[in-house]
Design a protein around this motif. Structure first.
Motif, PDB file in Angstrom:
ATOM      1  N   GLU A 180     -30.513 -55.510   7.396  1.00 25.28           N
ATOM      2  CA  GLU A 180     -28.990 -55.788   7.571  1.00 25.28           C
ATOM      3  C   GLU A 180     -28.252 -54.932   6.501  1.00 25.28           C
ATOM      4  OE1 GLU A 180     -27.241 -57.793   9.540  1.00 25.28           O
ATOM      5  OE2 GLU A 180     -28.944 -58.437  10.687  1.00 25.28           O
ATOM      6  N   TYR A 181     -28.569 -54.819   5.228  1.00 21.43           N
ATOM      7  CA  TYR A 181     -28.117 -53.981   4.122  1.00 21.43           C
ATOM      8  C   TYR A 181     -29.067 -53.257   3.638  1.00 21.43           C
ATOM      9  CZ  TYR A 181     -24.894 -58.158   4.738  1.00 21.43           C
ATOM     10  OH  TYR A 181     -23.962 -58.970   5.164  1.00 21.43           O
ATOM     11  N   ASP A 182     -28.841 -52.035   2.909  1.00 19.85           N
ATOM     12  CA  ASP A 182     -29.440 -51.091   2.174  1.00 19.85           C
ATOM     13  C   ASP A 182     -29.905 -51.900   0.879  1.00 19.85           C
ATOM     14  OD1 ASP A 182     -30.260 -48.263   1.858  1.00 19.85           O
ATOM     15  OD2 ASP A 182     -29.412 -48.938  -0.121  1.00 19.85           O
ATOM     16  N   TRP A 183     -31.077 -51.479   0.309  1.00 23.83           N
ATOM     17  CA  TRP A 183     -31.720 -52.339  -0.825  1.00 23.83           C
ATOM     18  C   TRP A 183     -30.944 -52.060  -2.194  1.00 23.83           C
ATOM     19  CZ3 TRP A 183     -35.111 -55.772  -0.824  1.00 23.83           C
ATOM     20  CH2 TRP A 183     -36.202 -55.934   0.154  1.00 23.83           C
ATOM     21  N   ALA A 184     -29.788 -50.991  -1.987  1.00 23.56           N
ATOM     22  CA  ALA A 184     -29.034 -50.501  -3.079  1.00 23.56           C
ATOM     23  C   ALA A 184     -27.842 -51.228  -3.008  1.00 23.56           C
ATOM     24  CB  ALA A 184     -29.162 -49.215  -3.526  1.00 23.56           C
ATOM     25  N   SER A 185     -27.702 -52.163  -1.859  1.00 22.67           N
ATOM     26  CA  SER A 185     -26.003 -52.405  -1.633  1.00 22.67           C
ATOM     27  C   SER A 185     -25.685 -53.366  -2.564  1.00 22.67           C
ATOM     28  CB  SER A 185     -26.149 -52.942  -0.027  1.00 22.67           C
ATOM     29  OG  SER A 185     -26.664 -54.124   0.028  1.00 22.67           O
ATOM     30  N   PRO A 186     -24.280 -53.695  -2.542  1.00 25.45           N
ATOM     31  CA  PRO A 186     -23.793 -54.667  -3.359  1.00 25.45           C
ATOM     32  C   PRO A 186     -24.255 -56.021  -2.919  1.00 25.45           C
ATOM     33  CG  PRO A 186     -22.177 -53.242  -2.809  1.00 25.45           C
ATOM     34  CD  PRO A 186     -23.138 -52.857  -2.012  1.00 25.45           C
ATOM     35  N   GLN A 187     -24.397 -56.546  -1.665  1.00 23.72           N
ATOM     36  CA  GLN A 187     -24.877 -57.709  -1.172  1.00 23.72           C
ATOM     37  C   GLN A 187     -26.523 -58.053  -1.670  1.00 23.72           C
ATOM     38  OE1 GLN A 187     -23.444 -55.206   0.433  1.00 23.72           O
ATOM     39  NE2 GLN A 187     -21.837 -56.000   1.930  1.00 23.72           N
ATOM     40  N   ILE A 188     -27.031 -57.093  -1.744  1.00 24.61           N
ATOM     41  CA  ILE A 188     -28.620 -57.199  -2.300  1.00 24.61           C
ATOM     42  C   ILE A 188     -28.703 -57.632  -3.720  1.00 24.61           C
ATOM     43  CG2 ILE A 188     -30.951 -56.424  -2.295  1.00 24.61           C
ATOM     44  CD1 ILE A 188     -30.073 -57.416   0.448  1.00 24.61           C
ATOM     45  N   PHE A 189     -27.575 -56.595  -4.498  1.00 23.63           N
ATOM     46  CA  PHE A 189     -27.831 -56.826  -5.780  1.00 23.63           C
ATOM     47  C   PHE A 189     -27.223 -58.183  -6.254  1.00 23.63           C
ATOM     48  CE2 PHE A 189     -28.151 -51.994  -6.512  1.00 23.63           C
ATOM     49  CZ  PHE A 189     -29.355 -52.104  -7.200  1.00 23.63           C
TER      50      PHE A 189
END
Length: 536
Positions: free
Chosen positions: A235-244
Protein backbone atom coordinates in the motif's frame (compact mmCIF):
# COMPACT_ATOMS: atom_id res chain seq x y z
CA UNK A 1 -4.76 -18.27 44.44
CA UNK A 2 -6.02 -21.65 45.61
CA UNK A 3 -7.43 -24.63 43.86
CA UNK A 4 -11.06 -25.22 44.76
CA UNK A 5 -11.77 -28.11 42.43
CA UNK A 6 -9.31 -30.37 40.68
CA UNK A 7 -11.36 -33.12 39.03
CA UNK A 8 -9.77 -36.36 37.98
CA UNK A 9 -10.30 -36.77 34.26
CA UNK A 10 -10.45 -40.28 32.86
CA UNK A 11 -8.94 -41.23 29.52
CA UNK A 12 -12.37 -41.80 27.86
CA UNK A 13 -13.52 -38.36 29.07
CA UNK A 14 -10.36 -36.72 27.69
CA UNK A 15 -10.99 -38.35 24.33
CA UNK A 16 -14.53 -36.93 24.19
CA UNK A 17 -13.31 -33.45 25.15
CA UNK A 18 -10.49 -33.80 22.62
CA UNK A 19 -13.07 -34.16 19.83
CA UNK A 20 -14.57 -30.78 20.76
CA UNK A 21 -11.13 -29.19 21.00
CA UNK A 22 -10.10 -30.62 17.62
CA UNK A 23 -13.23 -29.16 16.01
CA UNK A 24 -12.48 -25.76 17.55
CA UNK A 25 -8.88 -25.88 16.32
CA UNK A 26 -10.07 -26.93 12.87
CA UNK A 27 -12.39 -23.91 12.74
CA UNK A 28 -9.55 -21.48 13.42
CA UNK A 29 -7.10 -23.13 11.03
CA UNK A 30 -9.52 -23.76 8.16
CA UNK A 31 -11.11 -20.35 7.98
CA UNK A 32 -8.51 -18.27 6.17
CA UNK A 33 -7.72 -21.08 3.73
CA UNK A 34 -11.37 -21.57 2.78
CA UNK A 35 -12.08 -17.84 2.48
CA UNK A 36 -9.05 -17.13 0.29
CA UNK A 37 -10.51 -19.34 -2.45
CA UNK A 38 -13.73 -17.29 -2.48
CA UNK A 39 -12.04 -13.87 -2.49
CA UNK A 40 -12.15 -13.40 -6.29
CA UNK A 41 -15.92 -14.02 -6.27
CA UNK A 42 -16.44 -11.63 -3.35
CA UNK A 43 -14.40 -8.94 -5.08
CA UNK A 44 -16.52 -9.23 -8.24
CA UNK A 45 -19.81 -9.08 -6.32
CA UNK A 46 -18.86 -6.06 -4.18
CA UNK A 47 -16.57 -4.36 -6.71
CA UNK A 48 -14.01 -4.19 -3.90
CA UNK A 49 -10.67 -4.78 -5.57
CA UNK A 50 -9.07 -1.81 -3.80
CA UNK A 51 -9.94 -3.17 -0.35
CA UNK A 52 -9.95 -6.96 -0.73
CA UNK A 53 -6.61 -7.48 1.08
CA UNK A 54 -8.27 -6.15 4.22
CA UNK A 55 -10.57 -9.18 4.27
CA UNK A 56 -7.49 -11.22 5.21
CA UNK A 57 -5.66 -8.48 7.14
CA UNK A 58 -8.64 -7.77 9.45
CA UNK A 59 -8.80 -11.44 10.45
CA UNK A 60 -5.04 -11.70 11.04
CA UNK A 61 -5.05 -8.46 13.00
CA UNK A 62 -7.91 -9.55 15.25
CA UNK A 63 -6.27 -12.91 15.90
CA UNK A 64 -2.80 -11.52 16.63
CA UNK A 65 -4.00 -8.70 18.89
CA UNK A 66 -6.28 -10.91 20.97
CA UNK A 67 -4.13 -14.03 21.41
CA UNK A 68 -2.07 -12.96 24.48
CA UNK A 69 -5.13 -11.29 26.02
CA UNK A 70 -7.26 -14.45 25.72
CA UNK A 71 -4.48 -16.45 27.35
CA UNK A 72 -4.31 -14.15 30.38
CA UNK A 73 -8.11 -13.96 30.72
CA UNK A 74 -8.18 -17.76 30.88
CA UNK A 75 -5.63 -17.67 33.72
CA UNK A 76 -7.77 -15.16 35.65
CA UNK A 77 -11.36 -16.23 35.04
CA UNK A 78 -11.10 -19.92 34.23
CA UNK A 79 -10.38 -21.40 30.84
CA UNK A 80 -13.72 -23.06 30.15
CA UNK A 81 -15.82 -19.89 30.34
CA UNK A 82 -13.29 -17.84 28.40
CA UNK A 83 -12.82 -20.51 25.73
CA UNK A 84 -16.56 -20.97 25.18
CA UNK A 85 -16.90 -17.19 24.90
CA UNK A 86 -14.24 -17.13 22.16
CA UNK A 87 -16.14 -19.82 20.22
CA UNK A 88 -19.36 -17.80 20.44
CA UNK A 89 -17.60 -14.63 19.23
CA UNK A 90 -16.07 -16.57 16.35
CA UNK A 91 -19.47 -17.98 15.34
CA UNK A 92 -21.15 -14.56 15.57
CA UNK A 93 -18.41 -13.12 13.35
CA UNK A 94 -18.87 -16.03 10.91
CA UNK A 95 -22.62 -15.54 10.68
CA UNK A 96 -22.29 -11.78 10.19
CA UNK A 97 -19.54 -12.25 7.57
CA UNK A 98 -21.83 -14.56 5.62
CA UNK A 99 -24.58 -11.93 5.77
CA UNK A 100 -22.35 -9.03 4.65
CA UNK A 101 -23.86 -7.07 1.79
CA UNK A 102 -27.17 -8.94 1.96
CA UNK A 103 -30.54 -7.24 1.84
CA UNK A 104 -30.85 -7.73 5.62
CA UNK A 105 -27.84 -5.43 6.14
CA UNK A 106 -28.63 -2.80 3.54
CA UNK A 107 -27.50 -4.37 0.26
CA UNK A 108 -24.15 -4.72 -1.51
CA UNK A 109 -23.14 -1.04 -1.51
CA UNK A 110 -21.30 -1.34 1.80
CA UNK A 111 -20.77 -5.09 1.57
CA UNK A 112 -16.98 -5.01 1.43
CA UNK A 113 -16.66 -2.70 4.44
CA UNK A 114 -19.15 -4.79 6.39
CA UNK A 115 -17.21 -7.96 5.57
CA UNK A 116 -13.92 -6.39 6.71
CA UNK A 117 -15.46 -5.37 10.05
CA UNK A 118 -17.09 -8.75 10.63
CA UNK A 119 -13.86 -10.54 9.75
CA UNK A 120 -12.14 -8.57 12.52
CA UNK A 121 -14.77 -9.86 14.96
CA UNK A 122 -14.18 -13.37 13.67
CA UNK A 123 -10.42 -12.93 14.17
CA UNK A 124 -10.93 -11.82 17.78
CA UNK A 125 -12.69 -15.11 18.46
CA UNK A 126 -10.11 -17.13 16.54
CA UNK A 127 -7.34 -15.83 18.81
CA UNK A 128 -9.11 -17.41 21.77
CA UNK A 129 -9.66 -20.69 19.92
CA UNK A 130 -5.98 -21.25 19.13
CA UNK A 131 -4.52 -20.39 22.53
CA UNK A 132 -7.45 -21.90 24.43
CA UNK A 133 -7.06 -25.36 22.94
CA UNK A 134 -3.39 -25.57 23.94
CA UNK A 135 -3.97 -24.18 27.43
CA UNK A 136 -6.92 -26.52 28.09
CA UNK A 137 -4.82 -29.53 27.13
CA UNK A 138 -2.27 -28.17 29.59
CA UNK A 139 -4.94 -28.11 32.32
CA UNK A 140 -6.30 -31.58 31.63
CA UNK A 141 -3.15 -33.49 30.81
CA UNK A 142 0.14 -33.65 32.79
CA UNK A 143 3.20 -32.53 30.80
CA UNK A 144 4.52 -36.11 30.61
CA UNK A 145 1.33 -37.19 28.76
CA UNK A 146 0.81 -33.94 26.86
CA UNK A 147 2.99 -34.73 23.84
CA UNK A 148 0.58 -37.37 22.59
CA UNK A 149 -2.41 -35.04 22.56
CA UNK A 150 -0.57 -32.02 21.20
CA UNK A 151 0.76 -34.28 18.44
CA UNK A 152 -2.84 -34.97 17.51
CA UNK A 153 -3.53 -31.25 17.39
CA UNK A 154 -0.57 -30.78 15.07
CA UNK A 155 -2.16 -33.43 12.87
CA UNK A 156 -5.38 -31.40 12.81
CA UNK A 157 -3.39 -28.37 11.69
CA UNK A 158 -1.78 -30.42 8.92
CA UNK A 159 -5.16 -31.66 7.71
CA UNK A 160 -6.54 -28.11 7.76
CA UNK A 161 -3.70 -26.88 5.57
CA UNK A 162 -4.79 -29.26 2.81
CA UNK A 163 -8.53 -29.55 3.45
CA UNK A 164 -8.97 -25.76 3.49
CA UNK A 165 -8.13 -25.14 -0.19
CA UNK A 166 -10.04 -28.28 -1.26
CA UNK A 167 -13.19 -27.34 0.64
CA UNK A 168 -12.84 -23.70 -0.38
CA UNK A 169 -12.55 -24.73 -4.04
CA UNK A 170 -15.68 -26.89 -3.80
CA UNK A 171 -17.68 -24.06 -2.17
CA UNK A 172 -16.47 -21.54 -4.76
CA UNK A 173 -17.40 -23.85 -7.64
CA UNK A 174 -20.71 -25.22 -6.39
CA UNK A 175 -22.17 -22.98 -3.64
CA UNK A 176 -22.45 -19.31 -2.71
CA UNK A 177 -19.31 -17.71 -1.24
CA UNK A 178 -21.37 -17.09 1.88
CA UNK A 179 -21.07 -20.79 2.76
CA UNK A 180 -17.34 -20.25 3.30
CA UNK A 181 -18.53 -18.61 6.55
CA UNK A 182 -21.79 -20.44 7.23
CA UNK A 183 -19.99 -23.79 7.29
CA UNK A 184 -18.48 -22.76 10.62
CA UNK A 185 -21.89 -22.63 12.33
CA UNK A 186 -22.79 -26.35 12.53
CA UNK A 187 -19.20 -27.30 13.34
CA UNK A 188 -18.93 -24.66 16.03
CA UNK A 189 -22.32 -25.63 17.44
CA UNK A 190 -21.17 -29.24 17.77
CA UNK A 191 -17.96 -28.13 19.51
CA UNK A 192 -19.97 -26.01 21.96
CA UNK A 193 -22.32 -28.89 22.76
CA UNK A 194 -19.47 -31.32 23.45
CA UNK A 195 -17.43 -28.88 25.53
CA UNK A 196 -20.32 -27.50 27.60
CA UNK A 197 -21.50 -30.97 28.60
CA UNK A 198 -18.24 -32.91 28.81
CA UNK A 199 -15.40 -30.54 29.69
CA UNK A 200 -14.68 -30.02 33.40
CA UNK A 201 -11.56 -28.05 34.21
CA UNK A 202 -9.81 -27.18 37.50
CA UNK A 203 -11.29 -24.08 39.12
CA UNK A 204 -9.13 -21.47 40.79
CA UNK A 205 -9.94 -18.85 43.38
CA UNK A 206 -8.04 -15.72 42.41
CA UNK A 207 -8.32 -11.96 42.58
CA UNK A 208 -9.43 -10.63 39.22
CA UNK A 209 -7.35 -7.63 38.22
CA UNK A 210 -7.30 -6.97 34.49
CA UNK A 211 -4.34 -4.95 33.26
CA UNK A 212 -6.40 -2.81 30.91
CA UNK A 213 -3.64 -0.27 30.29
CA UNK A 214 -1.18 -3.01 29.36
CA UNK A 215 -3.76 -4.73 27.15
CA UNK A 216 -4.46 -1.47 25.32
CA UNK A 217 -0.78 -0.64 24.76
CA UNK A 218 -0.07 -4.18 23.58
CA UNK A 219 -3.00 -4.04 21.16
CA UNK A 220 -1.82 -0.72 19.70
CA UNK A 221 1.75 -1.98 19.36
CA UNK A 222 0.75 -5.26 17.72
CA UNK A 223 -1.66 -3.47 15.38
CA UNK A 224 1.15 -1.17 14.26
CA UNK A 225 3.48 -4.14 13.64
CA UNK A 226 0.87 -6.03 11.61
CA UNK A 227 0.05 -2.94 9.54
CA UNK A 228 3.75 -2.31 8.87
CA UNK A 229 4.25 -5.82 7.57
CA UNK A 230 0.98 -5.72 5.61
CA UNK A 231 1.27 -2.26 4.05
CA UNK A 232 5.05 -1.94 3.70
CA UNK A 233 6.03 -2.25 0.04
CA UNK A 234 2.38 -2.78 -0.98
CA UNK A 235 0.00 0.00 0.00
CA UNK A 236 2.84 2.38 0.89
CA UNK A 237 6.54 2.61 0.14
CA UNK A 238 8.84 1.44 2.95
CA UNK A 239 10.26 4.98 3.22
CA UNK A 240 6.82 6.64 3.29
CA UNK A 241 5.61 8.83 6.18
CA UNK A 242 2.81 6.32 6.86
CA UNK A 243 5.24 3.45 7.48
CA UNK A 244 7.62 5.59 9.53
CA UNK A 245 4.64 6.82 11.54
CA UNK A 246 3.54 3.25 12.25
CA UNK A 247 7.08 2.33 13.29
CA UNK A 248 7.07 5.23 15.76
CA UNK A 249 3.64 4.31 17.15
CA UNK A 250 4.65 0.67 17.52
CA UNK A 251 7.98 1.44 19.19
CA UNK A 252 6.48 3.91 21.69
CA UNK A 253 3.51 1.65 22.51
CA UNK A 254 5.65 -1.43 23.12
CA UNK A 255 8.18 0.55 25.19
CA UNK A 256 5.36 1.90 27.39
CA UNK A 257 3.90 -1.61 27.55
CA UNK A 258 7.18 -2.90 29.00
CA UNK A 259 7.15 -0.19 31.67
CA UNK A 260 3.51 -0.83 32.60
CA UNK A 261 3.94 -4.60 32.78
CA UNK A 262 6.76 -4.32 35.30
CA UNK A 263 4.42 -2.48 37.69
CA UNK A 264 1.11 -4.24 37.01
CA UNK A 265 -0.31 -6.52 39.71
CA UNK A 266 -1.61 -8.97 37.06
CA UNK A 267 0.35 -8.23 33.86
CA UNK A 268 -1.35 -9.29 30.65
CA UNK A 269 1.98 -10.75 29.49
CA UNK A 270 4.25 -11.44 32.49
CA UNK A 271 7.72 -10.29 31.42
CA UNK A 272 9.20 -12.50 34.10
CA UNK A 273 8.45 -15.48 31.86
CA UNK A 274 11.33 -14.43 29.63
CA UNK A 275 13.80 -14.81 32.50
CA UNK A 276 13.30 -18.53 32.03
CA UNK A 277 15.93 -19.63 29.50
CA UNK A 278 13.83 -22.34 27.92
CA UNK A 279 10.83 -20.06 27.49
CA UNK A 280 12.90 -17.27 25.94
CA UNK A 281 14.66 -19.68 23.55
CA UNK A 282 11.51 -21.46 22.46
CA UNK A 283 9.75 -18.11 21.89
CA UNK A 284 12.56 -17.16 19.51
CA UNK A 285 12.27 -20.58 17.84
CA UNK A 286 8.53 -19.99 17.38
CA UNK A 287 9.15 -16.59 15.79
CA UNK A 288 11.68 -18.05 13.33
CA UNK A 289 9.41 -21.02 12.63
CA UNK A 290 6.54 -18.70 11.72
CA UNK A 291 8.87 -16.42 9.77
CA UNK A 292 10.38 -19.15 7.58
CA UNK A 293 7.43 -21.50 7.29
CA UNK A 294 4.38 -19.27 6.83
CA UNK A 295 6.32 -16.66 4.90
CA UNK A 296 7.72 -19.05 2.32
CA UNK A 297 4.84 -21.52 2.04
CA UNK A 298 2.53 -18.85 0.61
CA UNK A 299 4.45 -19.22 -2.67
CA UNK A 300 3.89 -22.97 -3.11
CA UNK A 301 0.33 -22.62 -4.52
CA UNK A 302 1.62 -19.98 -6.99
CA UNK A 303 4.28 -22.41 -8.22
CA UNK A 304 1.83 -25.30 -8.42
CA UNK A 305 -0.89 -23.38 -10.26
CA UNK A 306 1.16 -21.29 -12.67
CA UNK A 307 4.31 -23.29 -13.30
CA UNK A 308 2.94 -26.82 -12.88
CA UNK A 309 -0.52 -26.02 -14.27
CA UNK A 310 -2.59 -27.28 -11.34
CA UNK A 311 -6.07 -25.96 -10.62
CA UNK A 312 -6.89 -24.17 -7.36
CA UNK A 313 -8.41 -27.37 -5.97
CA UNK A 314 -5.61 -29.47 -7.42
CA UNK A 315 -2.95 -27.39 -5.70
CA UNK A 316 -4.54 -28.41 -2.40
CA UNK A 317 -4.13 -32.06 -3.33
CA UNK A 318 -0.50 -31.44 -4.23
CA UNK A 319 0.09 -30.38 -0.61
CA UNK A 320 -0.85 -33.86 0.63
CA UNK A 321 2.84 -34.92 0.97
CA UNK A 322 3.39 -31.98 3.31
CA UNK A 323 0.38 -33.03 5.39
CA UNK A 324 1.55 -36.65 5.40
CA UNK A 325 5.03 -35.78 6.69
CA UNK A 326 3.70 -33.42 9.34
CA UNK A 327 0.87 -35.72 10.49
CA UNK A 328 2.97 -38.88 10.84
CA UNK A 329 5.89 -37.20 12.58
CA UNK A 330 3.62 -35.19 14.93
CA UNK A 331 1.88 -38.33 16.16
CA UNK A 332 5.06 -40.42 16.45
CA UNK A 333 7.07 -37.70 18.20
CA UNK A 334 4.17 -37.03 20.59
CA UNK A 335 4.03 -40.71 21.54
CA UNK A 336 7.81 -40.83 21.96
CA UNK A 337 7.73 -37.84 24.32
CA UNK A 338 4.95 -39.46 26.36
CA UNK A 339 6.87 -42.74 26.56
CA UNK A 340 10.30 -41.33 27.42
CA UNK A 341 9.58 -37.92 28.96
CA UNK A 342 12.42 -36.48 26.82
CA UNK A 343 11.97 -33.77 24.22
CA UNK A 344 15.16 -31.74 23.70
CA UNK A 345 16.26 -33.67 20.62
CA UNK A 346 13.01 -33.19 18.70
CA UNK A 347 13.17 -29.42 17.98
CA UNK A 348 16.82 -29.83 16.95
CA UNK A 349 15.93 -32.59 14.47
CA UNK A 350 12.91 -30.59 13.34
CA UNK A 351 15.02 -27.51 12.69
CA UNK A 352 17.53 -29.53 10.65
CA UNK A 353 14.79 -31.19 8.58
CA UNK A 354 12.96 -27.91 8.02
CA UNK A 355 16.19 -26.31 6.82
CA UNK A 356 16.83 -29.30 4.56
CA UNK A 357 13.29 -29.01 3.14
CA UNK A 358 13.78 -25.32 2.41
CA UNK A 359 17.13 -26.09 0.74
CA UNK A 360 15.46 -28.68 -1.48
CA UNK A 361 12.82 -26.12 -2.45
CA UNK A 362 15.55 -23.78 -3.69
CA UNK A 363 16.01 -26.35 -6.51
CA UNK A 364 12.58 -25.52 -7.97
CA UNK A 365 12.60 -24.54 -11.62
CA UNK A 366 10.26 -24.61 -14.59
CA UNK A 367 10.97 -28.33 -15.13
CA UNK A 368 10.45 -29.58 -11.54
CA UNK A 369 8.01 -32.50 -11.60
CA UNK A 370 5.14 -32.93 -9.18
CA UNK A 371 6.83 -36.05 -7.78
CA UNK A 372 10.02 -34.12 -7.01
CA UNK A 373 8.07 -31.32 -5.33
CA UNK A 374 6.12 -33.91 -3.33
CA UNK A 375 9.37 -35.48 -2.06
CA UNK A 376 10.65 -32.05 -0.99
CA UNK A 377 7.40 -31.35 0.85
CA UNK A 378 7.59 -34.62 2.80
CA UNK A 379 10.94 -33.49 4.24
CA UNK A 380 9.58 -30.03 5.07
CA UNK A 381 6.45 -31.52 6.63
CA UNK A 382 8.53 -33.87 8.80
CA UNK A 383 10.51 -30.91 10.12
CA UNK A 384 7.30 -29.03 10.93
CA UNK A 385 5.93 -32.13 12.65
CA UNK A 386 8.89 -32.23 15.03
CA UNK A 387 8.60 -28.52 15.78
CA UNK A 388 4.99 -27.33 15.85
CA UNK A 389 3.68 -28.83 19.07
CA UNK A 390 6.99 -29.70 20.73
CA UNK A 391 7.74 -25.99 20.92
CA UNK A 392 4.39 -25.39 22.65
CA UNK A 393 5.04 -28.25 25.06
CA UNK A 394 8.44 -26.82 26.04
CA UNK A 395 6.92 -23.36 26.57
CA UNK A 396 4.20 -24.78 28.82
CA UNK A 397 6.59 -27.01 30.79
CA UNK A 398 8.83 -24.01 31.49
CA UNK A 399 6.26 -22.01 33.49
CA UNK A 400 4.00 -22.32 36.49
CA UNK A 401 0.51 -23.73 36.01
CA UNK A 402 -0.93 -20.33 36.96
CA UNK A 403 0.83 -18.80 33.91
CA UNK A 404 -0.12 -21.57 31.49
CA UNK A 405 -2.55 -19.42 29.50
CA UNK A 406 -0.15 -16.48 29.28
CA UNK A 407 2.66 -18.79 28.14
CA UNK A 408 0.48 -20.50 25.53
CA UNK A 409 -0.70 -17.12 24.27
CA UNK A 410 2.84 -15.75 24.07
CA UNK A 411 4.09 -18.83 22.18
CA UNK A 412 1.25 -18.55 19.67
CA UNK A 413 1.74 -14.79 19.41
CA UNK A 414 5.43 -15.01 18.50
CA UNK A 415 4.74 -17.60 15.82
CA UNK A 416 1.96 -15.42 14.38
CA UNK A 417 4.09 -12.26 14.38
CA UNK A 418 6.94 -14.19 12.75
CA UNK A 419 4.59 -15.35 10.00
CA UNK A 420 3.36 -11.80 9.42
CA UNK A 421 6.93 -10.49 9.08
CA UNK A 422 7.86 -13.40 6.84
CA UNK A 423 4.98 -12.85 4.44
CA UNK A 424 5.93 -9.17 4.10
CA UNK A 425 9.68 -9.69 3.66
CA UNK A 426 9.41 -12.63 1.28
CA UNK A 427 6.75 -10.82 -0.73
CA UNK A 428 9.13 -7.89 -1.25
CA UNK A 429 11.98 -10.30 -2.13
CA UNK A 430 9.78 -12.10 -4.64
CA UNK A 431 8.57 -8.91 -6.32
CA UNK A 432 12.12 -7.54 -6.72
CA UNK A 433 13.54 -10.86 -7.96
CA UNK A 434 10.64 -11.41 -10.37
CA UNK A 435 11.09 -8.00 -11.96
CA UNK A 436 14.81 -8.66 -12.38
CA UNK A 437 14.29 -12.14 -13.86
CA UNK A 438 11.65 -10.87 -16.30
CA UNK A 439 13.93 -8.06 -17.44
CA UNK A 440 16.79 -10.49 -18.06
CA UNK A 441 14.68 -13.00 -20.00
CA UNK A 442 12.08 -10.86 -21.81
CA UNK A 443 13.51 -7.34 -21.79
CA UNK A 444 12.63 -4.24 -19.80
CA UNK A 445 9.61 -3.30 -21.94
CA UNK A 446 7.93 -6.70 -21.65
CA UNK A 447 8.69 -6.87 -17.93
CA UNK A 448 7.16 -3.43 -17.33
CA UNK A 449 4.07 -4.34 -19.36
CA UNK A 450 3.56 -7.55 -17.42
CA UNK A 451 4.03 -6.01 -13.98
CA UNK A 452 1.67 -3.18 -14.80
CA UNK A 453 -1.06 -5.80 -14.74
CA UNK A 454 -0.35 -6.58 -11.10
CA UNK A 455 2.20 -9.37 -11.35
CA UNK A 456 1.81 -13.10 -11.63
CA UNK A 457 -1.21 -13.24 -9.39
CA UNK A 458 -3.32 -11.28 -11.89
CA UNK A 459 -2.85 -13.72 -14.79
CA UNK A 460 -5.34 -16.43 -15.54
CA UNK A 461 -3.84 -19.77 -16.69
CA UNK A 462 -5.85 -19.45 -19.90
CA UNK A 463 -4.15 -16.11 -20.59
CA UNK A 464 -0.75 -17.66 -20.00
CA UNK A 465 -1.55 -20.52 -22.39
CA UNK A 466 -2.33 -17.98 -25.11
CA UNK A 467 1.08 -16.31 -24.95
CA UNK A 468 3.73 -17.08 -27.60
CA UNK A 469 5.90 -20.06 -26.51
CA UNK A 470 9.03 -17.95 -25.98
CA UNK A 471 7.19 -15.41 -23.83
CA UNK A 472 5.38 -18.10 -21.84
CA UNK A 473 8.60 -20.05 -21.18
CA UNK A 474 10.43 -16.90 -20.14
CA UNK A 475 7.58 -15.95 -17.83
CA UNK A 476 7.30 -19.35 -16.16
CA UNK A 477 11.06 -19.67 -15.79
CA UNK A 478 11.22 -16.22 -14.19
CA UNK A 479 8.39 -17.16 -11.85
CA UNK A 480 10.00 -20.46 -10.81
CA UNK A 481 13.44 -18.90 -10.28
CA UNK A 482 11.95 -16.07 -8.21
CA UNK A 483 10.10 -18.50 -5.95
CA UNK A 484 13.29 -20.56 -5.54
CA UNK A 485 15.03 -17.33 -4.50
CA UNK A 486 12.44 -16.81 -1.75
CA UNK A 487 13.31 -20.20 -0.28
CA UNK A 488 17.00 -19.21 -0.14
CA UNK A 489 15.96 -16.40 2.18
CA UNK A 490 13.84 -18.85 4.19
CA UNK A 491 16.91 -21.06 4.65
CA UNK A 492 18.81 -18.14 6.20
CA UNK A 493 16.21 -17.95 8.99
CA UNK A 494 15.39 -21.66 9.26
CA UNK A 495 19.02 -22.58 9.95
CA UNK A 496 18.86 -20.58 13.21
CA UNK A 497 16.11 -22.86 14.58
CA UNK A 498 18.29 -25.89 15.39
CA UNK A 499 21.03 -23.58 16.68
CA UNK A 500 18.69 -22.01 19.26
CA UNK A 501 17.06 -25.36 20.04
CA UNK A 502 20.49 -26.78 20.88
CA UNK A 503 20.66 -24.51 23.94
CA UNK A 504 17.28 -25.61 25.33
CA UNK A 505 17.77 -27.28 28.69
CA UNK A 506 16.25 -30.74 29.15
CA UNK A 507 13.88 -30.35 32.10
CA UNK A 508 12.10 -33.65 32.90
CA UNK A 509 8.44 -33.46 32.04
CA UNK A 510 6.27 -33.48 35.11
CA UNK A 511 3.97 -36.43 35.67
CA UNK A 512 1.33 -34.07 37.03
CA UNK A 513 0.67 -30.34 36.99
CA UNK A 514 2.98 -29.58 39.89
CA UNK A 515 5.48 -26.77 40.10
CA UNK A 516 8.21 -26.65 37.49
CA UNK A 517 11.48 -28.23 38.63
CA UNK A 518 13.43 -25.11 37.78
CA UNK A 519 11.16 -22.88 39.84
CA UNK A 520 12.63 -20.72 42.58
CA UNK A 521 12.11 -21.72 46.26
CA UNK A 522 9.62 -18.85 46.62
CA UNK A 523 7.61 -20.16 43.63
CA UNK A 524 7.69 -23.70 45.05
CA UNK A 525 6.40 -22.45 48.41
CA UNK A 526 3.68 -20.41 46.70
CA UNK A 527 2.61 -23.37 44.61
CA UNK A 528 2.48 -25.57 47.72
CA UNK A 529 0.09 -23.07 49.31
CA UNK A 530 -1.95 -22.93 46.09
CA UNK A 531 -2.37 -26.70 46.11
CA UNK A 532 -3.58 -26.75 49.72
CA UNK A 533 -7.30 -27.39 50.19
CA UNK A 534 -9.44 -24.27 50.04
CA UNK A 535 -10.75 -22.92 53.32
CA UNK A 536 -14.57 -23.06 53.32
Amino acid sequence: MSVTDRPSVTQPKIRVVLVGLMIAMMLAMLDNMIVSTSLPIIVREFDGLNHFTWVVTAYVLGTTVSTPIWGKLGDLYGRKTVFLTSIVIFLVGSALSGMAGSSMLGGPEDGMFQLIGFRAVQGLGAGGLIVGVMAIIGDLVPPRERGRYQGMMAGVMAIAMVAGPLLGGFIADNLSWRWAFYINLPLGGLALLVLITQMHLPKYRTEHKIDWVGAGLLSVGITALVLITTWGGNEYDWASPQIFGLIGVGAVSLALFGIVERRAAEPILPLGLFKNRNFALISAVGFLLGFAMFGAMNFLPIFQQYVQGASATGSGLLLLPLMFGMLVVSILSGRAITRTGRYRLFPIIGGVLMTAGMLLLTLLDAHTSRFELGAYLVVLGAGMGFLMQTSMLIAQNSVEQRDLGAASGAATFFRSIGGSFGVSLFGAVFATRFQSELTDKLGAEAAARFNSGGGAGSFDPAVLAGLPPAARNGLLTSLADSIAGVFWWAVAFAVLVPVLAWFVKEIPLRGSNEVSRDATPEEQAERALADAPAVP
